[in-house]
Structure formats: C-alpha cells, structure tokens
Design a protein around this motif. Structure first.
Motif, mmCIF file in Angstrom:
data_model
loop_
_atom_site.group_PDB
_atom_site.id
_atom_site.type_symbol
_atom_site.label_atom_id
_atom_site.label_comp_id
_atom_site.label_asym_id
_atom_site.label_seq_id
_atom_site.Cartn_x
_atom_site.Cartn_y
_atom_site.Cartn_z
ATOM 1 N N ALA A 1 -16.744 -6.022 18.350
ATOM 2 C CA ALA A 1 -17.726 -4.941 18.311
ATOM 3 C C ALA A 1 -17.100 -3.632 18.772
ATOM 4 O O ALA A 1 -17.332 -2.571 18.181
ATOM 5 C CB ALA A 1 -18.925 -5.292 19.194
ATOM 6 N N ALA A 2 -16.289 -3.691 19.838
ATOM 7 C CA ALA A 2 -15.623 -2.490 20.347
ATOM 8 C C ALA A 2 -14.671 -1.918 19.302
ATOM 9 O O ALA A 2 -14.588 -0.693 19.110
ATOM 10 C CB ALA A 2 -14.872 -2.819 21.632
ATOM 11 N N ASP A 3 -13.962 -2.790 18.610
ATOM 12 C CA ASP A 3 -13.042 -2.350 17.561
ATOM 13 C C ASP A 3 -13.800 -1.652 16.435
ATOM 14 O O ASP A 3 -13.371 -0.602 15.924
ATOM 15 C CB ASP A 3 -12.265 -3.554 17.024
ATOM 16 N N ALA A 4 -14.944 -2.213 16.055
ATOM 17 C CA ALA A 4 -15.739 -1.617 14.979
ATOM 18 C C ALA A 4 -16.319 -0.274 15.403
ATOM 19 O O ALA A 4 -16.377 0.674 14.607
ATOM 20 C CB ALA A 4 -16.858 -2.580 14.577
ATOM 21 N N VAL A 5 -16.763 -0.185 16.657
ATOM 22 C CA VAL A 5 -17.285 1.082 17.174
ATOM 23 C C VAL A 5 -16.202 2.156 17.107
ATOM 24 O O VAL A 5 -16.439 3.286 16.661
ATOM 25 C CB VAL A 5 -17.783 0.915 18.624
ATOM 26 N N TRP A 6 -15.007 1.809 17.549
ATOM 27 C CA TRP A 6 -13.929 2.780 17.615
ATOM 28 C C TRP A 6 -13.462 3.221 16.223
ATOM 29 O O TRP A 6 -13.222 4.392 15.976
ATOM 30 C CB TRP A 6 -12.756 2.193 18.400
ATOM 31 N N ARG A 7 -13.346 2.258 15.289
ATOM 32 C CA ARG A 7 -12.828 2.570 13.951
ATOM 33 C C ARG A 7 -13.932 2.970 12.971
ATOM 34 O O ARG A 7 -13.670 3.247 11.811
ATOM 35 C CB ARG A 7 -12.051 1.378 13.405
ATOM 36 N N GLU A 8 -15.190 2.995 13.454
ATOM 37 C CA GLU A 8 -16.342 3.353 12.625
ATOM 38 C C GLU A 8 -16.409 2.486 11.374
ATOM 39 O O GLU A 8 -16.419 2.961 10.238
ATOM 40 C CB GLU A 8 -16.317 4.847 12.274
ATOM 41 N N ARG A 9 -16.468 1.153 11.637
ATOM 42 C CA ARG A 9 -16.593 0.176 10.558
ATOM 43 C C ARG A 9 -17.949 -0.522 10.669
ATOM 44 O O ARG A 9 -18.376 -0.912 11.762
ATOM 45 C CB ARG A 9 -15.481 -0.878 10.635
ATOM 46 N N ARG A 10 -18.596 -0.674 9.559
ATOM 47 C CA ARG A 10 -19.879 -1.380 9.502
ATOM 48 C C ARG A 10 -19.662 -2.845 9.871
ATOM 49 O O ARG A 10 -18.602 -3.415 9.607
ATOM 50 C CB ARG A 10 -20.446 -1.242 8.102
ATOM 51 N N ASP B 1 -24.539 -0.124 11.490
ATOM 52 C CA ASP B 1 -23.484 0.823 11.841
ATOM 53 C C ASP B 1 -23.403 0.897 13.361
ATOM 54 O O ASP B 1 -24.342 1.371 14.010
ATOM 55 C CB ASP B 1 -23.808 2.210 11.288
ATOM 56 N N PRO B 2 -22.317 0.423 13.960
ATOM 57 C CA PRO B 2 -22.226 0.397 15.429
ATOM 58 C C PRO B 2 -21.846 1.766 15.995
ATOM 59 O O PRO B 2 -20.736 2.248 15.795
ATOM 60 C CB PRO B 2 -21.127 -0.640 15.680
ATOM 61 N N TYR B 3 -22.779 2.383 16.723
ATOM 62 C CA TYR B 3 -22.553 3.723 17.274
ATOM 63 C C TYR B 3 -21.870 3.687 18.635
ATOM 64 O O TYR B 3 -21.156 4.619 18.997
ATOM 65 C CB TYR B 3 -23.878 4.467 17.412
ATOM 66 N N GLY B 4 -22.133 2.635 19.429
ATOM 67 C CA GLY B 4 -21.551 2.620 20.762
ATOM 68 C C GLY B 4 -21.890 1.368 21.536
ATOM 69 O O GLY B 4 -22.746 0.574 21.116
ATOM 70 N N LEU B 5 -21.214 1.188 22.667
ATOM 71 C CA LEU B 5 -21.460 0.069 23.575
ATOM 72 C C LEU B 5 -21.842 0.618 24.946
ATOM 73 O O LEU B 5 -21.270 1.617 25.405
ATOM 74 C CB LEU B 5 -20.210 -0.803 23.701
ATOM 75 N N LEU C 1 -16.714 -5.321 8.691
ATOM 76 C CA LEU C 1 -16.561 -5.097 7.257
ATOM 77 C C LEU C 1 -15.562 -3.975 6.986
ATOM 78 O O LEU C 1 -15.208 -3.205 7.882
ATOM 79 C CB LEU C 1 -17.921 -4.750 6.639
ATOM 80 N N ASP C 2 -15.123 -3.875 5.740
ATOM 81 C CA ASP C 2 -14.185 -2.819 5.355
ATOM 82 C C ASP C 2 -14.879 -1.480 5.147
ATOM 83 O O ASP C 2 -14.222 -0.450 5.020
ATOM 84 C CB ASP C 2 -13.439 -3.208 4.073
ATOM 85 N N GLU C 3 -16.204 -1.494 5.117
ATOM 86 C CA GLU C 3 -16.959 -0.266 4.841
ATOM 87 C C GLU C 3 -16.959 0.653 6.063
ATOM 88 O O GLU C 3 -17.271 0.231 7.175
ATOM 89 C CB GLU C 3 -18.410 -0.608 4.482
ATOM 90 N N GLU C 4 -16.633 1.918 5.846
ATOM 91 C CA GLU C 4 -16.732 2.916 6.911
ATOM 92 C C GLU C 4 -18.148 3.484 6.931
ATOM 93 O O GLU C 4 -18.897 3.388 5.959
ATOM 94 C CB GLU C 4 -15.730 4.039 6.685
ATOM 95 N N PHE C 5 -18.527 4.082 8.062
ATOM 96 C CA PHE C 5 -19.802 4.784 8.149
ATOM 97 C C PHE C 5 -19.573 6.096 8.891
ATOM 98 O O PHE C 5 -18.558 6.277 9.566
ATOM 99 C CB PHE C 5 -20.859 3.933 8.869
ATOM 100 N N GLN C 6 -20.515 7.011 8.758
ATOM 101 C CA GLN C 6 -20.425 8.298 9.427
ATOM 102 C C GLN C 6 -21.439 8.350 10.569
ATOM 103 O O GLN C 6 -22.626 8.143 10.361
ATOM 104 C CB GLN C 6 -20.718 9.439 8.438
ATOM 105 N N ARG C 7 -20.935 8.597 11.786
ATOM 106 C CA ARG C 7 -21.857 8.787 12.906
ATOM 107 C C ARG C 7 -22.664 10.058 12.674
ATOM 108 O O ARG C 7 -22.133 11.064 12.197
ATOM 109 C CB ARG C 7 -21.089 8.917 14.222
ATOM 110 N N PRO C 8 -23.938 10.043 13.027
ATOM 111 C CA PRO C 8 -24.744 11.262 12.876
ATOM 112 C C PRO C 8 -24.152 12.393 13.707
ATOM 113 O O PRO C 8 -23.776 12.178 14.867
ATOM 114 C CB PRO C 8 -26.122 10.845 13.413
#
Length: 329
Positions: free
Chosen positions: A149-158, A177-181, A211-218
């Motif tokens: 989860a931390a890795d996904a938060v940092w790399r902005e991965r869904r 979309d993981p925004y933070g921990l 997932l390989d999909e990126e997301f954009q933080r608001p």
C-alpha cells in the motif's frame, strides 16, 4: 539492489559507525550491521585497502578505531533515506513501511555530518526521549498489505483490494486510488478514493494488488486536513444519543484516564454543582445502547445512569444478575 551495492552501502555504514561512536569491537559492528564477524573482518580489510586510516587493537578492551582527526565525507543521503527522515523518531512504523534500513542509515549519516558538540547533543536527545506510538492494552495490528500500500501511495498506482468490514456485506472488493496512509494509535489506515474518499483499516485488507494504472491526486489534497475532518465526522456519526448521569467525586478525579476526551469534556461542560456528597450530574454523548451499557456498568457504583430509561433498566437488570451470581450459597 546488487550484491556489490549492498556491500558498498554496508562498508560506508561501518565507517560512519566508527566515526560517530569511536572504538567498536568486531562483534559490536557485526551486531549493528546485522552480519557475521567474519564479514566485518572482510569489510575492514576493504577499508584498509582503500587507504582509510583505520587500526585495530587486540584484547578485551580492544576494537577498531579511526585515526584521530579523520572524517569521511561520504554522508550524502539517498532518495529513500531523505524520504524517511520524517520517520526517524518512529523506528517501528518506519520498519512496517519497509523503510527501517533507510531510517537507520539516514540517522547515522546525519549524526556523522554533525560537529562533535552537536553530535553529543543529538546522542543525549536520543537517549532521553522516545516516542512509542501504539496505544496501551492493544496488540499491534497484523498488516501484511502495508508495504504494498505504501509503495502504491508513493508511486501513485491504483490498487485492487479485498476488504473485510463490520456491516453486510462483510467482504467487499474495490479498485481505489490510494492518497495516503495514516498511523493512529498504533493502527494504520489507508485513505483512498473510488467514487468518494474513504478510509480503510489496513489490517482489514486481506488482499491488495498494485495495478499498472496511474492516477492523479486531486490538486491541493491535504491528508492531515482530511484526517481531522474524518475524525470529527466519525465522532458525530457514532454519538447517536446522550445520557444523563451522576458521577462520584472519586471517579470525576480520574475521569480523563477512564473515558475518551469527548465524554470527559461533556462532563466538565455540563456538570452541575456538587451535592452534599460531592456527586455531580452531567449529560454525556453515547454510542449505541450496548456500548453505553458496557461503559457505565464498568464504573460500578461510581456512576448512576438517570436517563434514558432503557439504559437505566438494562444496567439495573445486569446489577441484579450479578447479585444473584455472587450471592453466598
């Protein structure tokens, strides 16, 4: 990371340990670096070969030491070490996030870069202050999904998660979309968005796939501000009613340690003038009836519930059952 880069990093740590702490034995170095004594001998030989003025002394009081006045300049922080600086006071949570080694290395490099007088001050602070995040009387959560989860938060991965919750359906799957921990009282929470922003307790995530999909933080999303708002809303949602209670002077004196802050504040804000025995009457927020029943019953004779009638009757029935259980013969 390659074997060579791992060894190079370890040798730098060995050098910094000697610079910051002075003389250390091979056994002490091995313990700090989590390697064998034989590996320490090989690393010391490598430093000798590189021209580092390092010498060893045999005997009980012996050990390895740098020539007086020698200081290395190999104190630059790596990206991961710099990222971990804000966690240097929280070695346990840093280790849970997979940053334990980076935190230790960053602290060591910062200490080595300080002049002697400030290094001594930093050491004294470390010896005298310690932050322990988990709450009393609670086992730490089992969080196998935390590092991913931390890795996904940092790399902005869904991420795709399987989550266990208390209400039906108890098992749900979500792509979020993981925004933070957030670490709260020793427990980790994932703040993530799908249709809306939600909070997930990490220990309740049974499966997490990055997932390989990126997301954009608001733009402008503030994790700390969101968390403060979430806590305020959480209190408002769970306090569904109020109770009128009488509180003994003995319990009131220790109430801050016995109840959550919102209940303690309510007692102080609504307390009547003490009666002739020192008891006060107050109105306090309560959760569901079962929770309030357990809470006030636990205070024994130091609390009397006056209202609501249903809560008073349930406590009265429990007291009667206890009397029958504990009556002699």
């Amino acid at each position: 990371m390659s074997v060579l880069s791992v060894r190079a990093s370890r040798i730098v740590q060995l050098l910094l340990l000697l610079q910051t702490r002075g003389r250390l034995t091979a056994a002490q170095l091995a313990a700090e670096l989590e390697v064998s004594v034989r590996t320490v001998y090989r690393d010391v030989d490598a430093l000798h070969a590189a021209g580092v003025p390092l010498y060893g002394e045999a005997g009980h009081a012996g050990g390895y030491q740098l020539v007086e006045g020698y200081r290395t300049r190999l104190t630059g922080l790596t990206e991961n070490e710099a990222d971990s600086l804000f966690l240097t006071g929280l070695p346990g949570p840093a280790r849970e996030l997979g940053l334990g080694a980076e935190v230790a290395a960053a602290r060591l490099k910062l200490t080595a870069a300080l002049p002697p007088e400030l290094r001594d001050r930093a050491t004294r602070i470390q010896q005298r202050f310690h932050l322990d995040a988990p709450n009393w009387y609670a086992e730490p959560d089992d969080t196998p999904a935390l590092a991913a989860a931390a890795d996904a938060v940092w790399r902005e991965r869904r991420v795709h998660i399987r989550y266990h919750r208390w209400r039906a359906p108890t098992e749900v799957t979500r792509t979020v979309d993981p925004y933070g921990l957030v670490l709260k009282a020793g427990r980790w929470y994932l703040v993530a968005a799908s249709k809306r922003i939600s909070t997930y307790r990490v220990s309740q995530i049974s499966e997490l796939t990055v997932l390989d999909e990126e997301f954009q933080r608001p733009p402008g999303f503030d994790l700390a501000a969101y968390w403060a708002s979430y806590l305020a809303d959480f209190d408002a949602r769970r306090h569904v009613d109020t109770a009128t209670v009488r509180v003994s002077p003995e319990l009131r004196e220790h109430l801050l340690d016995a109840v959550e802050p919102s209940v303690h504040r309510a007692v102080e804000d609504t307390a009547s003038e003490p009666d002739e025995d020192g008891w006060i009457t107050a109105t306090v927020p309560i959760e569901k009836m079962d929770h309030a029943h357990r809470l006030f019953l636990g205070f024994g004779a130091d609390v009397e519930v006056l209202a609501p009638a249903e809560l008073r009757e349930r406590i009265s029935a429990s007291v009667a059952a206890l009397a029958r259980t504990y009556s002699p013969g």
